[in-house]
Design a protein around this motif. Structure first.
Motif, PDB file in Angstrom:
ATOM      1  N   ILE A  20       0.850  -1.193   0.000  1.00 20.08           N
ATOM      2  CA  ILE A  20       0.000   0.000   0.000  1.00 20.08           C
ATOM      3  C   ILE A  20       0.883   1.240   0.000  1.00 20.08           C
ATOM      4  O   ILE A  20       1.735   1.414   0.875  1.00 20.08           O
ATOM      5  CB  ILE A  20      -0.909   0.041   1.251  1.00 20.08           C
ATOM      6  N   THR A  21       0.684   2.094  -1.012  1.00 15.27           N
ATOM      7  CA  THR A  21       1.428   3.356  -1.089  1.00 15.27           C
ATOM      8  C   THR A  21       0.514   4.497  -0.668  1.00 15.27           C
ATOM      9  O   THR A  21      -0.580   4.653  -1.215  1.00 15.27           O
ATOM     10  CB  THR A  21       1.944   3.622  -2.515  1.00 15.27           C
TER      11      THR A  21
ATOM     12  N   THR B 147      -1.682   4.495  11.821  1.00 16.07           N
ATOM     13  CA  THR B 147      -1.968   3.864  13.110  1.00 16.07           C
ATOM     14  C   THR B 147      -2.694   2.534  12.983  1.00 16.07           C
ATOM     15  O   THR B 147      -2.671   1.731  13.913  1.00 16.07           O
ATOM     16  CB  THR B 147      -2.813   4.802  14.005  1.00 16.07           C
ATOM     17  N   LEU B 148      -3.342   2.285  11.815  1.00 12.23           N
ATOM     18  CA  LEU B 148      -4.095   1.037  11.682  1.00 12.23           C
ATOM     19  C   LEU B 148      -4.424   0.796  10.212  1.00 12.23           C
ATOM     20  O   LEU B 148      -4.632   1.747   9.455  1.00 12.23           O
ATOM     21  CB  LEU B 148      -5.390   1.119  12.503  1.00 12.23           C
ATOM     22  N   VAL B 149      -4.468  -0.469   9.827  1.00  7.84           N
ATOM     23  CA  VAL B 149      -4.830  -0.847   8.455  1.00  7.84           C
ATOM     24  C   VAL B 149      -5.936  -1.896   8.511  1.00  7.84           C
ATOM     25  O   VAL B 149      -5.816  -2.902   9.216  1.00  7.84           O
ATOM     26  CB  VAL B 149      -3.617  -1.413   7.690  1.00  7.84           C
TER      27      VAL B 149
ATOM     28  N   VAL C 116      -9.562  -1.399   1.133  1.00  5.21           N
ATOM     29  CA  VAL C 116      -8.401  -1.120   1.986  1.00  5.21           C
ATOM     30  C   VAL C 116      -8.610   0.226   2.667  1.00  5.21           C
ATOM     31  O   VAL C 116      -8.963   1.215   2.009  1.00  5.21           O
ATOM     32  CB  VAL C 116      -7.092  -1.087   1.157  1.00  5.21           C
ATOM     33  N   GLN C 117      -8.425   0.258   3.972  1.00  4.00           N
ATOM     34  CA  GLN C 117      -8.496   1.514   4.719  1.00  4.00           C
ATOM     35  C   GLN C 117      -7.226   1.697   5.532  1.00  4.00           C
ATOM     36  O   GLN C 117      -6.764   0.772   6.205  1.00  4.00           O
ATOM     37  CB  GLN C 117      -9.708   1.522   5.657  1.00  4.00           C
ATOM     38  N   VAL C 118      -6.692   2.905   5.461  1.00  5.10           N
ATOM     39  CA  VAL C 118      -5.509   3.265   6.245  1.00  5.10           C
ATOM     40  C   VAL C 118      -5.909   4.381   7.204  1.00  5.10           C
ATOM     41  O   VAL C 118      -6.490   5.386   6.790  1.00  5.10           O
ATOM     42  CB  VAL C 118      -4.351   3.719   5.337  1.00  5.10           C
ATOM     43  N   TYR C 119      -5.597   4.197   8.473  1.00  2.64           N
ATOM     44  CA  TYR C 119      -5.961   5.158   9.520  1.00  2.64           C
ATOM     45  C   TYR C 119      -4.742   5.954   9.971  1.00  2.64           C
ATOM     46  O   TYR C 119      -3.637   5.423  10.074  1.00  2.64           O
ATOM     47  CB  TYR C 119      -6.513   4.437  10.752  1.00  2.64           C
TER      48      TYR C 119
ATOM     49  N   ILE D 105      -9.421   8.611   7.983  1.00  7.39           N
ATOM     50  CA  ILE D 105      -9.473   7.364   7.221  1.00  7.39           C
ATOM     51  C   ILE D 105      -9.317   7.655   5.736  1.00  7.39           C
ATOM     52  O   ILE D 105      -9.994   8.531   5.194  1.00  7.39           O
ATOM     53  CB  ILE D 105     -10.806   6.633   7.448  1.00  7.39           C
ATOM     54  N   SER D 106      -8.432   6.901   5.091  1.00 10.80           N
ATOM     55  CA  SER D 106      -8.323   6.949   3.640  1.00 10.80           C
ATOM     56  C   SER D 106      -8.687   5.577   3.099  1.00 10.80           C
ATOM     57  O   SER D 106      -8.219   4.555   3.602  1.00 10.80           O
ATOM     58  CB  SER D 106      -6.893   7.316   3.215  1.00 10.80           C
ATOM     59  N   GLU D 107      -9.527   5.552   2.059  1.00 11.89           N
ATOM     60  CA  GLU D 107     -10.043   4.271   1.555  1.00 11.89           C
ATOM     61  C   GLU D 107      -9.678   4.073   0.091  1.00 11.89           C
ATOM     62  O   GLU D 107      -9.589   5.028  -0.690  1.00 11.89           O
ATOM     63  CB  GLU D 107     -11.565   4.231   1.731  1.00 11.89           C
ATOM     64  N   TYR D 108      -9.483   2.809  -0.262  1.00  6.33           N
ATOM     65  CA  TYR D 108      -9.123   2.450  -1.632  1.00  6.33           C
ATOM     66  C   TYR D 108      -9.763   1.108  -1.953  1.00  6.33           C
ATOM     67  O   TYR D 108      -9.687   0.171  -1.158  1.00  6.33           O
ATOM     68  CB  TYR D 108      -7.601   2.344  -1.767  1.00  6.33           C
TER      69      TYR D 108
END
Length: 439
Positions: free
Chosen positions: A351-352, A364-366, A412-415, A420-423
């Motif tokens: 994940i980039t 902080t979390l995936v 995919v979510q990156v915290y 939150i960013s979602e892909y």
């Protein structure tokens, strides 16, 4: 059951540290796991008698879940009997309904623990003597969700059985004190965790406004949920009080309205209220005497309309502010996601992410999952501050077979804290592209 094990050893369950085994833990937005016991005392005390029996028989404590099954049956019986007394033709409907939702929610032997506090609430509603006060206290001592109905149920009892209300209130307060006070004195600070159960936990649920947040449709700051829960709760209580004669039997609706604006909206938060609504439905029409008990509709429309318009305006304005604040401070954007493992199931991704904020930030979390099932938290590495305007590639992975992905689409979510960013990654198009290149 771990809390029960602590208590049976003479230790304070609220001072213990919990590490879930073979279960998905509750994660915080900072990537840590909730290790504290955050439920009221009766949530484990009610299983104590059968747990002692199982221990003497050298059987697993897991079988203590039979208590859930028994309360589920008791709730069915109470609701069915209430309908049967009035010869209501739909008296069997709640029986079918409860077993369907119980099987959907927890297919297996564990049962649904919500039926425990649901049964106590049904008893409190059906009776006007001290059983009402005791049962309401037991419900409150089992689950925080039942707290939402308490002011409405107390108002209902005050208006419908005023002669016994204060006696019931004394039994309610006495029972609640009797259950809470020993643990409060045992460790006041640790006991306070039951009042902060959802603080800093990741948003989870398939119902309610939180869906807008973790699907990226309309993100708002967490404080907006807190304010809205309070505002909706107060407005609902005011509405119920002002129009009680008309809205008397609508008390079960308001907890669902409040929970709609909760940061965490698990399905179990909503499933028991429709069951309890049958009790009110049966009171509205008595088939045994062919008597309709529908109230005459009289509402202070102007007053309620003014307050509702004010609430709607405030909610909308605060929503815009909370969304603007969220967007302006959101530091992360997922640039790309690629498979790190070949074939199926998928257990590793690259994940980039890009830091679009004004200061360094940490992941902080995936969460990696199939769409609409965002409870699957994966490990990731490395973890270091990402400078403003810079990209970083992390490897997200899981070593748990239950969290591996089998599907045609991955979310995919990156915290970074509560940002939150979602892909979404479409595996079908990737496979088609790979096949085309090979040919």
């Amino acid at each position: 059951m771990e809390a029960l094990s602590y208590f049976m050893k003479g230790q304070n369950p609220y001072l213990g540290l919990y590490y879930p085994v073979d279960a998905r833990p509750t994660y915080t937005i900072y990537g840590t796991v909730v290790h504290n016991f955050v439920y009221p005392p009766l949530s484990f005390l009610i299983y104590l008698p059968i747990a002692l029996l199982l221990s003497l028989s050298k059987l697993p404590l897991y079988y203590s879940n039979v208590v859930n099954i028994l309360f589920q049956d008791a709730l069915v019986f109470l609701i069915f009997r209430a309908g049967l007394k009035r010869e209501d033709p739909i008296a069997t409907l709640p029986v079918i309904f409860l077993f369907i939702i119980a099987d959907v929610e927890v297919p297996g032997f564990s049962g649904v623990s919500a039926s425990v506090w649901g049964t106590f609430l049904a008893i409190s509603y059906l009776y006007d003597d001290k059983r009402s006060g005791i049962a309401l206290a037991l419900a409150n001592s089992f689950s925080q969700i039942s707290w939402l109905i308490t002011p409405f149920l107390l108002l209902y009892k005050f208006r419908t059985s005023r002669g016994t209300f204060f006696t019931n209130l004394k039994w309610f307060l006495g029972t609640l004190t009797g259950v809470f006070l020993p643990f409060m004195l045992w460790s006041p600070e640790a006991f306070l965790h039951i009042f902060t159960t959802d603080l800093n936990t990741i948003p989870v649920g398939f119902t309610g406004m939180t869906l807008l947040n973790f699907t990226g449709i309309f993100e708002v700051e967490p404080w907006y949920f807190t304010i809205m829960m309070g505002a909706i709760g107060l407005f609902s209580l005011y509405l119920y009080y002002k129009a009680f004669k008309t809205l008397r039997e609508t008390l079960w609706i308001y907890p669902m309205l409040v929970m709609w604006f909760s940061w965490r909206t698990l399905t179990e938060y909503f499933m028991i209220w429709p069951m309890l609504m049958f009790l009110s439905v049966f009171r509205l029409y008595d088939f045994s005497t062919v008597q309709t008990n529908f109230p005459e509709i009289r509402l202070p429309k102007k007053e309620i309309g003014t307050i509702f318009l004010l609430l709607f305006t405030v909610a909308g304005s605060l929503g815009v502010i909370a969304h603007t604040q969220y967007v302006s401070q959101d530091p992360l954007r997922i640039v790309s996601v690629s498979l790190d493992s070949k074939g199926s199931p998928i257990y590793s991704l690259n994940i980039t992410v890009e830091n679009i904020g004004k200061s360094s930030t940490n992941i902080t979390l995936v969460r990696v999952s199939v769409p609409d099932h965002l409870n699957m938290v994966w490990n990731y590495s490395p973890n270091y501050p990402i400078k403003p305007g810079s990209n970083a590639t992390i490897k997200a992975y899981t070593d748990q077979h239950a969290l591996e992905i089998n599907g045609s689409c991955i979310t995919v979510q990156v915290y970074s804290s509560y940002y939150i960013s979602e892909y979404k990654l479409n595996l079908t198009s990737i496979n088609m592209s790979t096949s085309s290149n090979i040919s």
